[in-house]
Design an enzyme around this catalytic site. Structure first.
Site, PDB file in Angstrom:
ATOM      1  N   TYR A 205     -51.920 -70.089  11.953  1.00 11.14           N
ATOM      2  CA  TYR A 205     -51.981 -70.659  10.614  1.00 11.14           C
ATOM      3  C   TYR A 205     -51.784 -72.169  10.656  1.00 11.14           C
ATOM      4  O   TYR A 205     -51.166 -72.714  11.576  1.00 11.14           O
ATOM      5  CB  TYR A 205     -50.978 -69.990   9.668  1.00 11.14           C
ATOM      6  CG  TYR A 205     -49.556 -70.502   9.700  1.00 11.14           C
ATOM      7  CD1 TYR A 205     -49.124 -71.475   8.792  1.00 11.14           C
ATOM      8  CD2 TYR A 205     -48.621 -69.987  10.590  1.00 11.14           C
ATOM      9  CE1 TYR A 205     -47.813 -71.931   8.789  1.00 11.14           C
ATOM     10  CE2 TYR A 205     -47.305 -70.414  10.586  1.00 11.14           C
ATOM     11  CZ  TYR A 205     -46.897 -71.392   9.690  1.00 11.14           C
ATOM     12  OH  TYR A 205     -45.604 -71.828   9.685  1.00 11.14           O
ATOM     13  N   CYS A 206     -52.358 -72.838   9.642  1.00 13.75           N
ATOM     14  CA  CYS A 206     -52.169 -74.272   9.449  1.00 13.75           C
ATOM     15  C   CYS A 206     -51.931 -74.495   7.961  1.00 13.75           C
ATOM     16  O   CYS A 206     -51.420 -73.617   7.282  1.00 13.75           O
ATOM     17  CB  CYS A 206     -53.358 -75.062   9.979  1.00 13.75           C
ATOM     18  SG  CYS A 206     -54.904 -74.795   9.069  1.00 13.75           S
ATOM     19  N   GLN A 207     -52.309 -75.678   7.456  1.00 14.34           N
ATOM     20  CA  GLN A 207     -52.046 -75.956   6.049  1.00 14.34           C
ATOM     21  C   GLN A 207     -52.948 -75.146   5.122  1.00 14.34           C
ATOM     22  O   GLN A 207     -52.486 -74.546   4.162  1.00 14.34           O
ATOM     23  CB  GLN A 207     -52.221 -77.455   5.780  1.00 14.34           C
ATOM     24  CG  GLN A 207     -51.530 -77.958   4.530  1.00 14.34           C
ATOM     25  CD  GLN A 207     -50.015 -78.079   4.704  1.00 14.34           C
ATOM     26  OE1 GLN A 207     -49.473 -77.854   5.774  1.00 14.34           O
ATOM     27  NE2 GLN A 207     -49.329 -78.418   3.625  1.00 14.34           N
TER      28      GLN A 207
END
Length: 462
Positions: A401-403
């Protein structure tokens, strides 16, 4: 065309001249006159649908302390899934609205010359004014007296030409049963757009033309202080309950080019079949929500697919949109999922799993992780990932996951090409954060925050 009437639940003690429903201009005038004549300081709103949210906003703007009570797990339960409503919960609290979810108004008592609300969770508080916005029911007394066929919910049954069981009597609007424009099933969708469409068609029918009403999609939109929420078609909750097979994606594109001042992020949830046919969409944000949902609703109405959505050529200039519009991006990401270019994982699998049978990998930069992250996640920034592959197991799935999801997508490609089992957390931290904030706020542990826009966070520029 008798319309609908507000539903007034039988709650012990709920009576008096300070109890209102809101359906028409006359009701509005009564409420305004009460505010002027009695100067109430606090209000109770029962129900968090369209009317409940709009009246909560208006009363709060008028200076009242507002308590909003809703039996469902989220506001707009017929239109939004929980993760799409969570930012609205936070926004309501920021605006001073006291929000009670999964809670019913059990009774009303008179104590110390005041009205007291008794809630199903045991809480009690005084109020000066109550607005009941618990939904509507079709107004069909005349239809009953005429002997017309009614649906199980009391709505008037009509055919595709909007004729009732008496072919000389037609019916339209909030009083009738309609077909879902997505499933073809009988349903009840009391909205102004479909009602006006029906009115035009029935005029043609009575003038002798052949008409066919194709059903309603339920396209709707509501303003909630600074936020806007819109939806069309089916929700994931409905799809689960009906046992249908579906896929979903969550994206957070900006409302217009990020380098042009004033852009804000949208929350877009798209629901579609494994073959790509669009089943529904939900959009929440500060700007361009109406434009985005209208584009998706148009494709859905035409029986289109996520690839049709991606292929649309829409107007672009930096103040208005991006070269790939938010609707295009939703279509692209959904296409990636269908073609298995990317496996998507939903937020609840990450947050609500009793045991994690996967490794959670955060590929954001250090400063982003320090600002907020999912507990238990391993942190390796995307720029370091290729050099640190030996720190990751190949016998477990790795959820990245990221932003908002773009860097995580790049991370999943790197991992997949190096022999790892990998998937992308749909919507990333932007989806997860309001959920965590909402859960903390509902237990009194912390407040919410819903920033209109966040600073650029690395390669994705989101």
């Amino acid at each position: 065309s008798p319309g609908a009437v507000p539903f007034l639940p039988k709650i012990p003690g709920l009576s008096g001249d300070n109890v209102f429903t809101l359906r028409n201009v006359y009701d509005t005038d009564r409420i305004k006159n009460y505010l002027t004549d009695h100067q109430p300081q606090s209000a109770l709103v029962v129900g968090a649908g369209f009317i409940g949210l709009e009246i909560a906003e208006n009363l709060a703007e008028a200076g009242l302390t507002v308590s909003l009570v809703e039996m469902a797990a989220n506001v707009l339960p017929k239109n939004l899934d929980y993760e799409m409503a969570a930012p609205i919960h936070c926004h309501l609290r920021e605006k001073g609205v006291r929000l009670y979810l999964k809670t019913a108004l059990s009774s009303v008592e008179q104590k110390d010359n005041r009205h007291w609300a008794i809630l199903s969770n045991g809480e009690q508080f005084p109020y000066d004014l109550v607005i009941v916005a618990a939904g509507t029911a079709p107004e069909t007394q005349l239809a009953k007296e005429a002997g017309l066929a009614l649906a199980t919910n009391g709505a008037i049954r009509v055919n595709a030409a909007l004729q009732t069981s008496d072919p000389d009597i037609y019916a339209v609007g909030d009083a009738i049963e309609v077909e879902s424009g997505v499933t073809g099933e009988k349903t009840y969708i009391p909205l102004a757009g479909p009602a006006n469409r029906q009115g035009r068609l029935v005029a043609d029918a009575m003038a002798g033309r052949e008409v066919k009403y194709e059903g309603a999609l339920g396209t709707s939109i509501v303003k909630i202080f600074d936020l806007t929420a819109a939806s069309v078609g089916l929700t994931e909750d409905y799809l689960k309950q009906s046992g249908r097979t579906y896929l979903s994606s969550i994206t957070h594109p900006v409302s217009h080019a990020g380098y042009y001042p004033g852009s804000t992020q949208l929350n877009i949830k798209l629901l579609f079949t494994p073959e790509g046919r669009i089943l529904g969409a939900q959009v929440v944000g500060y700007d361009s929500v109406d434009k985005c949902v209208d584009v998706i609703a148009t494709v859905l109405k035409m029986g289109g697919t996520v690839d049709d959505l991606a292929a649309l050529e829409l107007a672009y200039a930096p103040p208005f949109s991006s070269a790939k519009s938010p609707a295009n991006i939703a279509g692209y990401v959904a296409g990636n999922i269908i073609r298995q270019d990317m496996k998507a994982v939903s937020w609840d699998r990450v947050l609500d799993a009793k045991t994690r049978d996967f490794v959670l990998l955060d590929v954001r930069e250090k400063r982003e992780v320090e600002a907020g992250h999912i507990e238990g996640a391993l942190h390796i920034s995307l720029n370091e990932l290729r050099n640190r592959l030996d720190e990751l197991p190949k016998d477990k799935e790795i959820v990245v996951y990221c932003q908002v999801g773009l860097r995580a997508y790049i991370g999943t490609r790197i991992l997949k090409l190096n022999g790892f089992q990998t998937s992308n957390l749909s919507g990333g931290w932007r989806t997860i954060k309001p959920i965590l904030d909402d859960r903390k706020a509902s237990t009194g542990a912390a407040g919410c925050s819903t920033p209109q826009a966040e600073p650029p966070c690395g390669p994705c520029g989101a």
